[in-house]
Design an enzyme around this catalytic site. Structure first.
Site, PDB file in Angstrom:
ATOM      1  N   ASP A  46       0.834  -1.201   0.000  1.00  0.00           N
ATOM      2  CA  ASP A  46       0.000   0.000   0.000  1.00  0.00           C
ATOM      3  C   ASP A  46       0.874   1.257   0.000  1.00  0.00           C
ATOM      4  O   ASP A  46       1.727   1.428   0.870  1.00  0.00           O
ATOM      5  CB  ASP A  46      -0.891  -0.013   1.248  1.00  0.00           C
ATOM      6  CG  ASP A  46      -1.832   1.176   1.316  1.00  0.00           C
ATOM      7  OD1 ASP A  46      -2.984   1.041   0.868  1.00  0.00           O
ATOM      8  OD2 ASP A  46      -1.417   2.238   1.828  1.00  0.00           O
ATOM      9  N   TYR A  51       2.603   9.974  -0.263  1.00  0.00           N
ATOM     10  CA  TYR A  51       3.764   9.411   0.438  1.00  0.00           C
ATOM     11  C   TYR A  51       5.074   9.749  -0.265  1.00  0.00           C
ATOM     12  O   TYR A  51       6.145   9.562   0.327  1.00  0.00           O
ATOM     13  CB  TYR A  51       3.655   7.886   0.546  1.00  0.00           C
ATOM     14  CG  TYR A  51       2.469   7.372   1.325  1.00  0.00           C
ATOM     15  CD1 TYR A  51       1.610   8.228   2.011  1.00  0.00           C
ATOM     16  CD2 TYR A  51       2.189   6.009   1.365  1.00  0.00           C
ATOM     17  CE1 TYR A  51       0.519   7.742   2.707  1.00  0.00           C
ATOM     18  CE2 TYR A  51       1.108   5.509   2.065  1.00  0.00           C
ATOM     19  CZ  TYR A  51       0.265   6.376   2.724  1.00  0.00           C
ATOM     20  OH  TYR A  51      -0.815   5.888   3.415  1.00  0.00           O
ATOM     21  N   LYS A  76      -3.105   5.845  -3.859  1.00  0.00           N
ATOM     22  CA  LYS A  76      -4.222   6.710  -3.489  1.00  0.00           C
ATOM     23  C   LYS A  76      -4.167   8.031  -4.240  1.00  0.00           C
ATOM     24  O   LYS A  76      -3.095   8.639  -4.355  1.00  0.00           O
ATOM     25  CB  LYS A  76      -4.207   6.992  -1.980  1.00  0.00           C
ATOM     26  CG  LYS A  76      -4.173   5.731  -1.127  1.00  0.00           C
ATOM     27  CD  LYS A  76      -4.089   6.062   0.347  1.00  0.00           C
ATOM     28  CE  LYS A  76      -3.799   4.821   1.158  1.00  0.00           C
ATOM     29  NZ  LYS A  76      -2.409   4.338   1.018  1.00  0.00           N
ATOM     30  N   HIS A 109      -7.780   9.410  -1.227  1.00  0.00           N
ATOM     31  CA  HIS A 109      -7.073   9.400   0.056  1.00  0.00           C
ATOM     32  C   HIS A 109      -7.876  10.027   1.191  1.00  0.00           C
ATOM     33  O   HIS A 109      -7.798   9.584   2.337  1.00  0.00           O
ATOM     34  CB  HIS A 109      -5.732  10.117  -0.089  1.00  0.00           C
ATOM     35  CG  HIS A 109      -4.703   9.649   0.883  1.00  0.00           C
ATOM     36  ND1 HIS A 109      -3.357   9.880   0.716  1.00  0.00           N
ATOM     37  CD2 HIS A 109      -4.796   8.962   2.051  1.00  0.00           C
ATOM     38  CE1 HIS A 109      -2.678   9.346   1.719  1.00  0.00           C
ATOM     39  NE2 HIS A 109      -3.528   8.796   2.549  1.00  0.00           N
TER      40      HIS A 109
END
Length: 288
Positions: A46, A51, A76, A109
């Site tokens: 994931d 990120y 996401k 997200h």
């Protein structure tokens, strides 16, 4: 063995019950973390646009030695993308950045941009519909195998159900001992939406929950193992995050059963007053 177990999403796609979360793992280090996880037996990885490590995750997916079709890779849509064009471009950019032909799943997200979380009542209903329609079109085009959402409350989910064609496959939410979003989880169950529990160990703070260490000792497991087993027995997908291979192995060693009586005790434990040094993150109640 938990790493070999799957749930079946509402579109028939199988999703491994245990994932490797990669939040806060730098792009330069995440490749080694993913390769270590895959070597241990993880098949569900994931990541997210936010990120800033999609490149490293994608490189590891391509080089880990396991066939692409045997991995379940998730990213996401950025929380700030609230138009069709932004979301669609972002999906394509993620695929290009990761060097992958498709993702197994992509999710929105957050219903709100992060700078608005815990500060605004605007749930961006229309913007989320636009972003979700971009996911629907990417699904139809074969770029994604499943689509879903994250951090969505009941009204956010109902908005998608009322306005879009594809029922979300998942809703990824903060869930751990002392903090289970019961109303959201029940709504998801009623509509065939799987629940994914991120931070199932309360971002490493679960040991501060009164009573949890004694319960873990009763089963001869660590607090982390008890927490992961707990969300699994709630029927959720578990997404613990770590870059440490020893922790990855520990997190996957959860082939024990918590009794119904002890699940009831865990359900009744009080939550954390805060998340320590991580309390400033919006997902833990903070404000950007």
């Amino acid at each position: 063995m938990i790493l070999e177990e799957t749930y079946t999403l509402n579109n028939g796609v199988a999703i491994p019950k245990l994932a490797l979360g990669t939040w806060l793992i730098d792009d330069a280090q995440v490749g080694d973390a993913v390769r270590s996880a895959v070597k241990i037996g993880y098949r569900h990885i994931d990541t997210a646009q936010a990120y800033a490590n999609e490149r490293g995750v994608g490189e590891a997916v391509r080089s880990c030695g396991v066939a692409r079709e045997d991995l379940f890779v998730v990213s996401k849509v950025a929380a700030e993308h609230k138009t069709y064009q932004e979301a669609a471009a972002g999906i394509d950019r993620t695929l290009a950045t990761m060097g992958l032909d498709y993702l197994d799943m992509m999710i929105i997200h957050s219903p709100q941009p992060w700078v608005e979380v815990n500060q605004s009542s605007d749930r961006h209903f229309q913007g989320n519909v636009e972003a979700y329609r971009a996911l629907e079109d990417a699904l139809s085009a074969g770029k994604l195998r499943a689509i879903g959402v994250s951090n969505f409350l009941v009204d956010d989910l109902q908005n998608i159900l009322d306005s879009c064609s594809v029922v979300p496959a998942v809703n990824q939410v903060l869930a751990h001992v002392g903090n289970v979003p019961v109303e959201v989880a029940q709504f998801c169950a009623d509509h065939g939406i799987a629940v994914e529990a991120y931070s199932p160990i309360a971002h490493g703070e679960a040991g501060r929950i009164e009573g949890i260490a004694d319960m873990a000792a009763k089963y001869g497991v660590s607090v982390a193992q008890l927490c992961i087993r707990y969300v699994l027995q709630l029927g959720m997908i578990a997404l613990p995050k770590t870059a440490n291979p020893a922790r990855m192995k520990e997190n996957a060693s959860v082939d024990f059963q918590i009794s119904d009586e002890d699940m009831a005790v865990l359900n009744g434990l009080a939550g954390l007053p805060d998340y320590g040094a991580s309390s400033f993150f919006p997902v833990y109640g903070g404000k950007l």
